[in-house]
Design a protein around this motif. Structure first.
Motif, PDB file in Angstrom:
ATOM      1  N   ASP A  36       0.813  -1.222   0.000  1.00  0.00           N
ATOM      2  CA  ASP A  36       0.000   0.000   0.000  1.00  0.00           C
ATOM      3  C   ASP A  36       0.844   1.270   0.000  1.00  0.00           C
ATOM      4  O   ASP A  36       1.883   1.339   0.646  1.00  0.00           O
ATOM      5  N   LYS A  37       0.354   2.274  -0.712  1.00  0.00           N
ATOM      6  CA  LYS A  37       0.875   3.634  -0.576  1.00  0.00           C
ATOM      7  C   LYS A  37      -0.147   4.416   0.238  1.00  0.00           C
ATOM      8  O   LYS A  37      -1.263   3.939   0.497  1.00  0.00           O
ATOM      9  N   SER A  38       0.204   5.644   0.621  1.00  0.00           N
ATOM     10  CA  SER A  38      -0.727   6.367   1.493  1.00  0.00           C
ATOM     11  C   SER A  38      -1.843   7.074   0.716  1.00  0.00           C
ATOM     12  O   SER A  38      -2.911   7.323   1.256  1.00  0.00           O
ATOM     13  N   ARG A  39      -1.623   7.373  -0.567  1.00  0.00           N
ATOM     14  CA  ARG A  39      -2.602   8.181  -1.303  1.00  0.00           C
ATOM     15  C   ARG A  39      -3.825   7.374  -1.749  1.00  0.00           C
ATOM     16  O   ARG A  39      -3.689   6.286  -2.304  1.00  0.00           O
ATOM     17  N   VAL A  40      -4.999   7.937  -1.493  1.00  0.00           N
ATOM     18  CA  VAL A  40      -6.263   7.333  -1.928  1.00  0.00           C
ATOM     19  C   VAL A  40      -6.987   8.338  -2.822  1.00  0.00           C
ATOM     20  O   VAL A  40      -7.079   9.513  -2.469  1.00  0.00           O
ATOM     21  N   VAL A  41      -7.483   7.879  -3.966  1.00  0.00           N
ATOM     22  CA  VAL A  41      -8.260   8.754  -4.829  1.00  0.00           C
ATOM     23  C   VAL A  41      -9.632   8.149  -5.071  1.00  0.00           C
ATOM     24  O   VAL A  41      -9.871   6.977  -4.796  1.00  0.00           O
ATOM     25  N   VAL A  42     -10.541   8.974  -5.586  1.00  0.00           N
ATOM     26  CA  VAL A  42     -11.864   8.508  -5.985  1.00  0.00           C
ATOM     27  C   VAL A  42     -11.872   8.479  -7.507  1.00  0.00           C
ATOM     28  O   VAL A  42     -11.624   9.504  -8.148  1.00  0.00           O
ATOM     29  N   ALA A  43     -12.122   7.290  -8.067  1.00  0.00           N
ATOM     30  CA  ALA A  43     -12.071   7.137  -9.523  1.00  0.00           C
ATOM     31  C   ALA A  43     -13.369   6.547 -10.040  1.00  0.00           C
ATOM     32  O   ALA A  43     -13.988   5.707  -9.378  1.00  0.00           O
ATOM     33  N   VAL A  44     -13.783   6.971 -11.218  1.00  0.00           N
ATOM     34  CA  VAL A  44     -14.921   6.350 -11.887  1.00  0.00           C
ATOM     35  C   VAL A  44     -14.489   4.991 -12.394  1.00  0.00           C
ATOM     36  O   VAL A  44     -13.381   4.831 -12.905  1.00  0.00           O
ATOM     37  N   ASP A  45     -15.368   4.019 -12.244  1.00  0.00           N
ATOM     38  CA  ASP A  45     -15.044   2.671 -12.709  1.00  0.00           C
ATOM     39  C   ASP A  45     -15.618   2.456 -14.101  1.00  0.00           C
ATOM     40  O   ASP A  45     -16.828   2.516 -14.292  1.00  0.00           O
ATOM     41  N   SER A  46     -14.746   2.204 -15.085  1.00  0.00           N
ATOM     42  CA  SER A  46     -15.235   1.970 -16.454  1.00  0.00           C
ATOM     43  C   SER A  46     -15.106   0.508 -16.871  1.00  0.00           C
ATOM     44  O   SER A  46     -15.426   0.157 -18.005  1.00  0.00           O
ATOM     45  N   VAL A  47     -14.639  -0.346 -15.966  1.00  0.00           N
ATOM     46  CA  VAL A  47     -14.374  -1.752 -16.351  1.00  0.00           C
ATOM     47  C   VAL A  47     -14.967  -2.783 -15.394  1.00  0.00           C
ATOM     48  O   VAL A  47     -14.644  -3.972 -15.493  1.00  0.00           O
ATOM     49  N   GLY A  48     -15.813  -2.363 -14.463  1.00  0.00           N
ATOM     50  CA  GLY A  48     -16.442  -3.326 -13.558  1.00  0.00           C
ATOM     51  C   GLY A  48     -15.508  -3.891 -12.499  1.00  0.00           C
ATOM     52  O   GLY A  48     -15.590  -5.070 -12.143  1.00  0.00           O
ATOM     53  N   ALA A  49     -14.627  -3.047 -11.986  1.00  0.00           N
ATOM     54  CA  ALA A  49     -13.665  -3.500 -10.970  1.00  0.00           C
ATOM     55  C   ALA A  49     -14.333  -3.605  -9.598  1.00  0.00           C
ATOM     56  O   ALA A  49     -15.044  -2.697  -9.175  1.00  0.00           O
ATOM     57  N   GLY A  50     -14.097  -4.698  -8.912  1.00  0.00           N
ATOM     58  CA  GLY A  50     -14.687  -4.896  -7.594  1.00  0.00           C
ATOM     59  C   GLY A  50     -13.692  -4.594  -6.493  1.00  0.00           C
ATOM     60  O   GLY A  50     -12.489  -4.456  -6.733  1.00  0.00           O
ATOM     61  N   VAL A  51     -14.207  -4.480  -5.270  1.00  0.00           N
ATOM     62  CA  VAL A  51     -13.341  -4.220  -4.128  1.00  0.00           C
ATOM     63  C   VAL A  51     -12.302  -5.325  -3.991  1.00  0.00           C
ATOM     64  O   VAL A  51     -12.617  -6.511  -4.122  1.00  0.00           O
ATOM     65  N   GLY A  52     -11.072  -4.947  -3.770  1.00  0.00           N
ATOM     66  CA  GLY A  52      -9.982  -5.901  -3.607  1.00  0.00           C
ATOM     67  C   GLY A  52      -9.184  -6.129  -4.873  1.00  0.00           C
ATOM     68  O   GLY A  52      -8.071  -6.652  -4.829  1.00  0.00           O
ATOM     69  N   GLU A  53      -9.722  -5.719  -6.011  1.00  0.00           N
ATOM     70  CA  GLU A  53      -9.003  -5.946  -7.271  1.00  0.00           C
ATOM     71  C   GLU A  53      -7.897  -4.921  -7.498  1.00  0.00           C
ATOM     72  O   GLU A  53      -8.005  -3.764  -7.079  1.00  0.00           O
ATOM     73  N   THR A  54      -6.842  -5.381  -8.163  1.00  0.00           N
ATOM     74  CA  THR A  54      -5.736  -4.505  -8.542  1.00  0.00           C
ATOM     75  C   THR A  54      -6.065  -3.899  -9.896  1.00  0.00           C
ATOM     76  O   THR A  54      -6.425  -4.618 -10.831  1.00  0.00           O
ATOM     77  N   VAL A  55      -5.948  -2.592  -9.965  1.00  0.00           N
ATOM     78  CA  VAL A  55      -6.397  -1.903 -11.177  1.00  0.00           C
ATOM     79  C   VAL A  55      -5.348  -0.898 -11.672  1.00  0.00           C
ATOM     80  O   VAL A  55      -4.388  -0.570 -10.965  1.00  0.00           O
ATOM     81  N   LEU A  56      -5.602  -0.443 -12.896  1.00  0.00           N
ATOM     82  CA  LEU A  56      -4.831   0.641 -13.479  1.00  0.00           C
ATOM     83  C   LEU A  56      -5.764   1.830 -13.549  1.00  0.00           C
ATOM     84  O   LEU A  56      -6.914   1.698 -13.966  1.00  0.00           O
ATOM     85  N   PHE A  57      -5.302   2.991 -13.128  1.00  0.00           N
ATOM     86  CA  PHE A  57      -6.165   4.156 -13.319  1.00  0.00           C
ATOM     87  C   PHE A  57      -5.393   5.318 -13.922  1.00  0.00           C
ATOM     88  O   PHE A  57      -4.180   5.415 -13.787  1.00  0.00           O
ATOM     89  N   VAL A  58      -6.143   6.138 -14.628  1.00  0.00           N
ATOM     90  CA  VAL A  58      -5.573   7.258 -15.357  1.00  0.00           C
ATOM     91  C   VAL A  58      -6.115   8.547 -14.739  1.00  0.00           C
ATOM     92  O   VAL A  58      -7.238   8.584 -14.242  1.00  0.00           O
ATOM     93  N   GLN A  59      -5.297   9.606 -14.749  1.00  0.00           N
ATOM     94  CA  GLN A  59      -5.676  10.852 -14.089  1.00  0.00           C
ATOM     95  C   GLN A  59      -5.597  12.055 -15.038  1.00  0.00           C
ATOM     96  O   GLN A  59      -4.997  11.978 -16.098  1.00  0.00           O
ATOM     97  N   GLY A  60      -6.215  13.135 -14.603  1.00  0.00           N
ATOM     98  CA  GLY A  60      -6.148  14.382 -15.373  1.00  0.00           C
ATOM     99  C   GLY A  60      -7.095  14.370 -16.552  1.00  0.00           C
ATOM    100  O   GLY A  60      -8.088  13.640 -16.566  1.00  0.00           O
ATOM    101  N   SER A  61      -6.781  15.182 -17.570  1.00  0.00           N
ATOM    102  CA  SER A  61      -7.682  15.319 -18.716  1.00  0.00           C
ATOM    103  C   SER A  61      -7.851  13.991 -19.455  1.00  0.00           C
ATOM    104  O   SER A  61      -8.885  13.748 -20.078  1.00  0.00           O
ATOM    105  N   SER A  62      -6.857  13.127 -19.385  1.00  0.00           N
ATOM    106  CA  SER A  62      -6.947  11.821 -20.050  1.00  0.00           C
ATOM    107  C   SER A  62      -8.042  10.950 -19.445  1.00  0.00           C
ATOM    108  O   SER A  62      -8.526  10.014 -20.086  1.00  0.00           O
ATOM    109  N   ALA A  63      -8.462  11.278 -18.226  1.00  0.00           N
ATOM    110  CA  ALA A  63      -9.554  10.535 -17.598  1.00  0.00           C
ATOM    111  C   ALA A  63     -10.894  10.843 -18.265  1.00  0.00           C
ATOM    112  O   ALA A  63     -11.898  10.191 -17.982  1.00  0.00           O
ATOM    113  N   ARG A  64     -10.905  11.837 -19.153  1.00  0.00           N
ATOM    114  CA  ARG A  64     -12.151  12.150 -19.874  1.00  0.00           C
ATOM    115  C   ARG A  64     -12.169  11.502 -21.255  1.00  0.00           C
ATOM    116  O   ARG A  64     -13.043  11.800 -22.070  1.00  0.00           O
ATOM    117  N   GLN A  65     -11.251  10.603 -21.533  1.00  0.00           N
ATOM    118  CA  GLN A  65     -11.147   9.972 -22.854  1.00  0.00           C
ATOM    119  C   GLN A  65     -11.769   8.583 -22.899  1.00  0.00           C
ATOM    120  O   GLN A  65     -11.423   7.783 -23.775  1.00  0.00           O
TER     121      GLN A  65
END
Lengths: 88, 88, 88, 88, 88
Positions: A36-65
């Protein structure tokens, strides 16, 4: 992009209209070794990720693509569920 | 997006014309468990959030994707008032 | 946006043509209680802020949304001079 | 841009359609003297960088300015393989 | 924008076509008093800055607002060579 683990869900009734219907997941950033790292963000889920899953997330304007987030006030979106990390 | 708590309000008479009529709230970032973080930002309020409320805010160019903030020199906007966090 | 205090001015003769005529202020980030933070940025002044004044500044692409900075290589601009912070 | 070293590869089956066919590399940021930093990002590889190579990567909206990444939900891309750093 | 000092040059043969012909400088961020910070970035030089010079650089999408960098995968560019800092 950054690696993270879904640790929960955010519920909000009073919100910008453009957030309606979107799932807001709490994602903790993780290291390449899965710790774990200390930073937590709130992200929209576009792939049906459930709690506990390891995911990739994108930030900034690219998150609107993604289809779900286009032109919306969204700055973080989960774009993949990680199967495996090959770290050498 | 990031979780925060509204801790106050910013008052400014001399400002860019495009900020007129907008409410500028002081928002302290918080952890997923509700504890305070050190970073405080100034965000436009688009959802009527009052002092003490837990909110979601968006940063960067995505902060210009609400009706209130479109095309304005704004890099942070409150987009939801949090009802509940399910952290597992 | 972030709170700051103007602490000085930057002078440069050799610069991108689009910076000509702009005032470049040194701005130290401050806490909500007015105490200094360590980070200092260089921001274009769009509101006539003088040294010692407490200001609001915007960063990133949103810093190009003022009349002075539109389409220019500018990533920070002062958009308001703070009269008062109500922190509860 | 930032200097990094490719340390591995990310595999994901369930992902945004726009990520299909892209190679996702794990990149550790490094100092100018080549020593490791703690931050690791996931970047699309646009130049055929292999594990162990020192690379340059770009972040944010500028990461969508390569042929491979245009209009995609990508916020980091490797744009060069470093031959040499002249540090004085 | 941020203050920096040019500390070296980056050489890369295998790179995105859009980087051809651009000078990539290593820039160490500095404090307003001229002392070194730990962060080093790679920035395109648009003003002929040499090693040892104190410069101003811009980051993010605004780094694509110079003639040299327009529409390119560039997230940092040197836009001025500093003559003097008046810090009060």
């Amino acid at each position: 992009m950054v690696l993270g683990k879904v640790i929960g869900t955010v519920w909000a009734t009073r919100k910008d209209e453009q957030l309606r219907g979107l799932t807001l997941q709490l994602v903790r950033e993780i290291e390449a070794d899965g710790s774990d790292k200390s930073r937590v963000v709130v992200a929209v889920d576009s792939v049906g990720a459930g709690v506990g899953e390891t995911v990739l997330f994108v930030q900034g304007s690219s998150a609107r693509q993604t289809e779900l987030t286009k032109n919306k006030p969204i700055d973080a979106v989960i774009t993949a569920i990680i199967d495996k990390l090959d770290v050498e």
